[in-house]
Design a protein around this motif. Structure first.
Motif, short mmCIF file in Angstrom:
data_model
loop_
_atom_site.label_atom_id
_atom_site.label_comp_id
_atom_site.label_asym_id
_atom_site.label_seq_id
_atom_site.Cartn_x
_atom_site.Cartn_y
_atom_site.Cartn_z
N ASN A 46 -27.72 -32.98 7.11
CA ASN A 46 -29.02 -32.90 7.78
C ASN A 46 -29.73 -31.59 7.45
O ASN A 46 -30.95 -31.59 7.21
N LEU A 47 -29.02 -30.47 7.42
CA LEU A 47 -29.64 -29.19 7.08
C LEU A 47 -30.16 -29.21 5.65
O LEU A 47 -31.30 -28.79 5.38
N ASN A 50 -33.11 -31.58 5.27
CA ASN A 50 -34.28 -31.00 5.93
C ASN A 50 -34.94 -29.97 5.02
O ASN A 50 -36.17 -29.93 4.90
N SER A 51 -34.13 -29.14 4.36
CA SER A 51 -34.69 -28.18 3.42
C SER A 51 -35.38 -28.88 2.25
O SER A 51 -36.49 -28.52 1.86
N HIS A 54 -38.69 -30.57 3.70
CA HIS A 54 -39.72 -29.77 4.36
C HIS A 54 -39.97 -28.39 3.75
O HIS A 54 -41.07 -27.86 3.85
N ILE A 94 -38.14 -27.11 16.69
CA ILE A 94 -37.38 -27.71 15.59
C ILE A 94 -36.26 -28.64 16.07
O ILE A 94 -35.95 -29.63 15.41
N THR A 100 -41.60 -33.76 14.26
CA THR A 100 -41.60 -33.69 12.79
C THR A 100 -42.95 -33.19 12.30
O THR A 100 -43.97 -33.42 12.95
N GLY A 107 -40.88 -39.02 8.06
CA GLY A 107 -40.00 -38.24 8.92
C GLY A 107 -39.95 -38.82 10.32
O GLY A 107 -40.97 -39.22 10.87
N GLY A 111 -33.54 -35.61 12.60
CA GLY A 111 -32.52 -34.90 11.83
C GLY A 111 -32.04 -33.62 12.47
O GLY A 111 -30.83 -33.40 12.63
N MET A 112 -32.95 -32.76 12.87
CA MET A 112 -32.56 -31.48 13.47
C MET A 112 -32.12 -31.65 14.92
O MET A 112 -31.30 -30.88 15.40
N CYS A 129 -32.23 -20.89 15.11
CA CYS A 129 -33.12 -20.98 13.96
C CYS A 129 -34.02 -19.75 13.92
O CYS A 129 -34.61 -19.37 14.93
#
Length: 148
Positions: A46-47, A50-51, A54, A94, A100, A107, A111-112, A129
Motif C-alpha cells: 500500500n505504501l 501510494n507513492s 500520488h 491521509i 483521496t 482512487g 489504501g492509507m 506521516c
C-alpha cells in the motif's frame, strides 16, 4: 526478518515497478518480529503503490527508501519518497477512510486507511506521516517487539 521480507516483497512487485523509472532501496539491519507476514506485505504494498500513484508524474524518476531499525522494544520502519509531497491539509487527512486526491484516476481513498489499521490494530504499533510540498513524504512505522 523484516528487512529480508521487504526485499522479497520487492521482487514480487518487480513487474509493476519495472514499468516505472523509480528506484527502491532497503537499508538497515535485520530485525525480527512475530507478526502476520501478510499484514506487513499489504502495508508495504500500500505504501509503495501510494507513492507510485500520488507522489510522481508518469515521466518522473523517483527515489523510495525503506530503512529498518530496531532496539529491544520495537522495530522502526521509515518509508520515504522524494515525490511531490503533500500540503499540511492533505497530510492531516491521509489516514481517513475514503480520502483521496485521485478520485478521477480511480482512487478509493482506502489504501492509507487500510495501512493505518494494519499497523495500529494488527501490529499494535503506530504510523506517522510527515510531508512537505515539493520535498516528499516519510512514514514512520513503529511496531513493538512481542515475545512469541
Amino acid at each position: 526478518d523484516v528487512k529480508a521480507y521487504i526485499e522479497e516483497l520487492l521482487v514480487s512487485l518487480q513487474p509493476q515497478l519495472k514499468k516505472t523509472k523509480h528506484r527502491i532501496g532497503v537499508e538497515g539491519e535485520g530485525a525480527e518480529l512475530t507478526i502476520d507476514p501478510g499484514s506487513l506485505s499489504q502495508l508495504m504494498t500500500n505504501l509503495i503503490m501510494n507513492s507510485l500513484i500520488h507522489a510522481y508524474e508518469d515521466e518522473d524518476t523517483g527515489d523510495i527508501r525503506i530503512r529498518v531499525e530496531s532496539n529491544r522494544q520495537q522495530v522502526t520502519i521509515r518509508y520515504s519518497d522524494d515525490g511531490k509531497g503533500m500540503s499540511p491539509d492533505v497530510a492531516q487527512h491521509i489516514f481517513d477512510p475514503f480520502f483521496t486526491t485521485n478520485r478521477s484516476g480511480g482512487g478509493t481513498g482506502l489504501g492509507m486507511h487500510i495501512a493505518y489499521n494494519l499497523v495500529v490494530q494488527s501490529m499494535e504499533g503506530t504510523i506517522d506521516c510527515e510531508s512537505r510540498l515539493g520535498e516528499g513524504t516519510t512514514f514512520t512505522i513503529r511496531i513493538p517487539i512481542r515475545e512469541g
